[in-house]
Design a protein around this motif. Sequence first.
Motif, PDB file in Angstrom:
ATOM      1  N   ALA A 186      46.372  40.392  44.622  1.00  0.00           N
ATOM      2  CA  ALA A 186      46.728  40.665  43.230  1.00  0.00           C
ATOM      3  C   ALA A 186      46.673  39.394  42.396  1.00  0.00           C
ATOM      4  CB  ALA A 186      48.130  41.275  43.175  1.00  0.00           C
ATOM      5  N   PRO A 187      46.699  39.535  41.066  1.00  0.00           N
ATOM      6  CA  PRO A 187      46.751  38.365  40.187  1.00  0.00           C
ATOM      7  C   PRO A 187      48.008  37.529  40.458  1.00  0.00           C
ATOM      8  CG  PRO A 187      46.234  40.355  38.938  1.00  0.00           C
ATOM      9  CD  PRO A 187      46.656  40.796  40.311  1.00  0.00           C
ATOM     10  N   PRO A 188      47.907  36.213  40.237  1.00  0.00           N
ATOM     11  CA  PRO A 188      46.731  35.503  39.729  1.00  0.00           C
ATOM     12  C   PRO A 188      45.821  34.970  40.832  1.00  0.00           C
ATOM     13  CG  PRO A 188      48.597  34.030  39.754  1.00  0.00           C
ATOM     14  CD  PRO A 188      49.097  35.341  40.283  1.00  0.00           C
ATOM     15  N   HIS A 189      45.807  35.641  41.985  1.00  0.00           N
ATOM     16  CA  HIS A 189      45.012  35.184  43.128  1.00  0.00           C
ATOM     17  C   HIS A 189      43.715  35.988  43.220  1.00  0.00           C
ATOM     18  CE1 HIS A 189      44.297  33.138  46.848  1.00  0.00           C
ATOM     19  NE2 HIS A 189      44.393  34.234  47.594  1.00  0.00           N
ATOM     20  N   HIS A 190      43.784  37.212  43.696  1.00  0.00           N
ATOM     21  CA  HIS A 190      42.596  38.063  43.765  1.00  0.00           C
ATOM     22  C   HIS A 190      42.543  38.981  42.554  1.00  0.00           C
ATOM     23  CE1 HIS A 190      41.835  37.768  48.397  1.00  0.00           C
ATOM     24  NE2 HIS A 190      41.747  36.614  47.765  1.00  0.00           N
ATOM     25  N   LEU A 191      41.395  38.985  41.889  1.00  0.00           N
ATOM     26  CA  LEU A 191      41.208  39.811  40.691  1.00  0.00           C
ATOM     27  C   LEU A 191      40.269  40.977  40.947  1.00  0.00           C
ATOM     28  CD1 LEU A 191      40.799  36.966  38.041  1.00  0.00           C
ATOM     29  CD2 LEU A 191      42.887  37.949  38.999  1.00  0.00           C
ATOM     30  N   THR A 192      39.508  40.918  42.039  1.00  0.00           N
ATOM     31  CA  THR A 192      38.545  41.976  42.356  1.00  0.00           C
ATOM     32  C   THR A 192      38.568  42.278  43.843  1.00  0.00           C
ATOM     33  OG1 THR A 192      36.845  40.215  42.422  1.00  0.00           O
ATOM     34  CG2 THR A 192      36.903  41.619  40.451  1.00  0.00           C
ATOM     35  N   TRP A 193      38.293  43.554  44.182  1.00  0.00           N
ATOM     36  CA  TRP A 193      38.136  44.007  45.562  1.00  0.00           C
ATOM     37  C   TRP A 193      36.699  44.496  45.705  1.00  0.00           C
ATOM     38  CZ3 TRP A 193      42.971  47.595  46.569  1.00  0.00           C
ATOM     39  CH2 TRP A 193      44.146  46.866  46.331  1.00  0.00           C
ATOM     40  N   TRP A 194      35.946  43.936  46.662  1.00  0.00           N
ATOM     41  CA  TRP A 194      34.497  44.111  46.699  1.00  0.00           C
ATOM     42  C   TRP A 194      34.031  45.127  47.730  1.00  0.00           C
ATOM     43  CZ3 TRP A 194      30.907  41.664  43.543  1.00  0.00           C
ATOM     44  CH2 TRP A 194      31.470  40.758  42.630  1.00  0.00           C
ATOM     45  N   THR A 195      32.933  45.805  47.374  1.00  0.00           N
ATOM     46  CA  THR A 195      32.205  46.687  48.277  1.00  0.00           C
ATOM     47  C   THR A 195      30.772  46.175  48.399  1.00  0.00           C
ATOM     48  OG1 THR A 195      31.448  48.131  46.489  1.00  0.00           O
ATOM     49  CG2 THR A 195      33.579  48.656  47.512  1.00  0.00           C
ATOM     50  N   GLU A 196      30.058  46.675  49.384  1.00  0.00           N
ATOM     51  CA  GLU A 196      28.645  46.304  49.514  1.00  0.00           C
ATOM     52  C   GLU A 196      27.863  46.718  48.267  1.00  0.00           C
ATOM     53  OE1 GLU A 196      26.656  47.463  53.045  1.00  0.00           O
ATOM     54  OE2 GLU A 196      28.190  46.645  54.393  1.00  0.00           O
ATOM     55  N   ARG A 197      28.190  47.882  47.737  1.00  0.00           N
ATOM     56  CA  ARG A 197      27.488  48.366  46.551  1.00  0.00           C
ATOM     57  C   ARG A 197      27.724  47.445  45.351  1.00  0.00           C
ATOM     58  NH1 ARG A 197      28.337  53.400  43.232  1.00  0.00           N
ATOM     59  NH2 ARG A 197      30.308  53.612  44.341  1.00  0.00           N
ATOM     60  N   ALA A 198      28.929  46.910  45.243  1.00  0.00           N
ATOM     61  CA  ALA A 198      29.231  45.997  44.143  1.00  0.00           C
ATOM     62  C   ALA A 198      28.468  44.686  44.291  1.00  0.00           C
ATOM     63  CB  ALA A 198      30.730  45.734  44.079  1.00  0.00           C
ATOM     64  N   LEU A 199      28.388  44.172  45.506  1.00  0.00           N
ATOM     65  CA  LEU A 199      27.612  42.948  45.738  1.00  0.00           C
ATOM     66  C   LEU A 199      26.136  43.172  45.426  1.00  0.00           C
ATOM     67  CD1 LEU A 199      29.091  41.463  49.033  1.00  0.00           C
ATOM     68  CD2 LEU A 199      29.097  40.396  46.782  1.00  0.00           C
ATOM     69  N   ALA A 200      25.605  44.314  45.855  1.00  0.00           N
ATOM     70  CA  ALA A 200      24.203  44.624  45.574  1.00  0.00           C
ATOM     71  C   ALA A 200      23.959  44.718  44.073  1.00  0.00           C
ATOM     72  CB  ALA A 200      23.804  45.917  46.269  1.00  0.00           C
ATOM     73  N   ALA A 201      24.894  45.333  43.350  1.00  0.00           N
ATOM     74  CA  ALA A 201      24.742  45.457  41.901  1.00  0.00           C
ATOM     75  C   ALA A 201      24.762  44.094  41.235  1.00  0.00           C
ATOM     76  CB  ALA A 201      25.858  46.338  41.336  1.00  0.00           C
ATOM     77  N   LEU A 202      25.605  43.199  41.712  1.00  0.00           N
ATOM     78  CA  LEU A 202      25.662  41.841  41.170  1.00  0.00           C
ATOM     79  C   LEU A 202      24.324  41.140  41.338  1.00  0.00           C
ATOM     80  CD1 LEU A 202      27.272  39.369  40.097  1.00  0.00           C
ATOM     81  CD2 LEU A 202      27.864  38.887  42.483  1.00  0.00           C
TER      82      LEU A 202
END
Length: 240
Positions: free
Chosen positions: A214-230
């Motif tokens: 959670a903030p102010p440490h982790h702001l995002t939780w990632w999936t493979e699909r999110a990495l691919a989109a990036l």
Amino acid sequence: MTSPEIASPRCPITGEPAVRLVQWVKRSFLEKLWRYMFKVDARRELAGVERFGLWESPIGLCFFDPPIEGSHEFYTRFYSSFRLFQDWSKDVSRPEFQIAARHIAPGHRVLDVGCGFANFRHVVPQAHYTGLDPHFAEVSGIAEVRNQTLRDHLADHAGFYDAACAFQVLEHLVAPGVMFADMLRAVRPGGLVIIGVPHHPSPYTGFPNLVLNAPPHHLTWWTERALAALAERKIGRAHV
């Protein structure tokens, strides 16, 4: 789905509106968790926000809104009290290190962004290693680690590296796409960008009330699909 009165914030990768509100988290609850679990006072970082929303984007990325990054002072306090982090950060057997090392050839120039204690350098002794970490450079005493941001480093090193790596960094950032674009600028044509992030869903993100997520440490939780989109939005293709 969200109620009609609540405007969905936009995904930090695609800019598309979130499709689902996962939950609300009160600022006061986060402050208590940081103080109880890690003896860290997060009131300064979280001030002015009554509650944080955890939202899911169309690409499966979960993100907190508003996104508030930890300050240098926050991480100085956090890392000094979090002994488990210090032990974990010194572990050179991490699977992400081993996977990345397979792609580093002898003589490659390697940039490690947000390198912490620069332990990846032990896994790639065949490479010319440079680490960047403003939070650790002064205390680590490691010659290969520079007290620079990536943007500042690029002023003299754009296109210089064969590989640019970021292990457990993007999830801390308000604008992960900006960091990824800068990493692309750091490598030569045909160079490699390697990203490691905590996976969601996993036991790590599923652990109840784990304030590290959670903030102010982790702001995002990632999936493979999110990495691919990036990657697809920055370079048109991806290998995840």
